[in-house]
Motif scaffolding. Sequence first.
Motif, PDB file in Angstrom:
ATOM      1  N   ILE A  85      -9.323  -8.071  -7.645  1.00  0.00           N
ATOM      2  CA  ILE A  85      -9.943  -7.053  -6.790  1.00  0.00           C
ATOM      3  C   ILE A  85      -8.948  -5.929  -6.497  1.00  0.00           C
ATOM      4  O   ILE A  85      -9.288  -4.739  -6.591  1.00  0.00           O
ATOM      5  N   LYS A  86      -7.713  -6.299  -6.159  1.00  0.00           N
ATOM      6  CA  LYS A  86      -6.695  -5.289  -5.875  1.00  0.00           C
ATOM      7  C   LYS A  86      -6.415  -4.421  -7.093  1.00  0.00           C
ATOM      8  O   LYS A  86      -6.197  -3.214  -6.983  1.00  0.00           O
ATOM      9  N   GLU A  95      -9.237  -1.995  -7.486  1.00  0.00           N
ATOM     10  CA  GLU A  95      -9.157  -0.986  -6.426  1.00  0.00           C
ATOM     11  C   GLU A  95      -8.098   0.055  -6.762  1.00  0.00           C
ATOM     12  O   GLU A  95      -8.310   1.263  -6.546  1.00  0.00           O
ATOM     13  N   GLU A  96      -6.968  -0.402  -7.287  1.00  0.00           N
ATOM     14  CA  GLU A  96      -5.899   0.522  -7.688  1.00  0.00           C
ATOM     15  C   GLU A  96      -6.380   1.475  -8.782  1.00  0.00           C
ATOM     16  O   GLU A  96      -6.126   2.684  -8.718  1.00  0.00           O
ATOM     17  N   GLU A 111     -15.270  -6.291 -13.426  1.00  0.00           N
ATOM     18  CA  GLU A 111     -15.616  -6.816 -12.101  1.00  0.00           C
ATOM     19  C   GLU A 111     -16.763  -7.817 -12.203  1.00  0.00           C
ATOM     20  O   GLU A 111     -16.725  -8.889 -11.575  1.00  0.00           O
ATOM     21  N   ARG A 145       0.814  -1.214   0.000  1.00  0.00           N
ATOM     22  CA  ARG A 145       0.000   0.000   0.000  1.00  0.00           C
ATOM     23  C   ARG A 145       0.858   1.280   0.000  1.00  0.00           C
ATOM     24  O   ARG A 145       0.598   2.214  -0.757  1.00  0.00           O
ATOM     25  N   ARG A 185      -9.469   2.382  -9.516  1.00  0.00           N
ATOM     26  CA  ARG A 185     -10.500   3.309  -9.043  1.00  0.00           C
ATOM     27  C   ARG A 185      -9.925   4.394  -8.134  1.00  0.00           C
ATOM     28  O   ARG A 185     -10.371   5.543  -8.182  1.00  0.00           O
ATOM     29  N   GLU A 186      -8.942   4.028  -7.323  1.00  0.00           N
ATOM     30  CA  GLU A 186      -8.382   5.016  -6.405  1.00  0.00           C
ATOM     31  C   GLU A 186      -7.396   5.969  -7.082  1.00  0.00           C
ATOM     32  O   GLU A 186      -7.409   7.171  -6.824  1.00  0.00           O
TER      33      GLU A 186
END
Length: 213
Positions: free
Chosen positions: A173-174, A177-178, A206, A131, A180-181
């Motif tokens: 999923i990771k 998430e990367e 997804e 992270r 989108r963030e």
Amino acid sequence: MIDFSIEKERRILDLKLNGCGRLSLFRQKLKKSKKIKKSTTFEKTLEFIESLNFTHGDLSKEAYLSHPLRLATMLLDFSENLSKDRLNLALLHNVYEVTDTNKKSISGKFGSNVAKNIETLTVNRSKQWDRNYKKAYYEKIDLASSDVKVVKVLDKFDNIFLLCLNPDQKIRIKYLEEIREFVLPLAKNNLPILYDDFLNCCNEAEDLGHQLI
């Protein structure tokens, strides 16, 4: 609106055909583009990447080259500020990671600006899911040139269509998430023409999950 299923199948076909025809398609697109001066040539870059030995999983060099060639093709479609350095960066963006080419070599052939921008884009794969590392990585991209930001957006956008080939749900999923963030905000600010399509494709990826070919 970009059709997720069609784009996914095009990339899967590139894999099945071992990249056959992708270089010719790019050359044709480049020749027809009004965004590139007719006096500007990219043969030096294309010959260079064809000469390299790529190491990326079990992909052949030809299959792997489909990725940077698709990025460069998308630049011709989506980028308004299309300099020679930006297109070279798309074609060369991951050579430090998947070849034995170094910054000194790239700087000598394509200039220090391209060499530095490739360095900024290069991911330390041993830390890619850490992270703190990922946050620092994108902070460097935020401080970099628009060339770096646009190429990063297109890099992730191209990969989203083949995310379904990864059987590891946690990694998928990771990855989302990367995007989108960190990546979607880059798209919104630097390549807004792609933002809505990118967001939709994330949702499609997804929902699709894992798929065998």
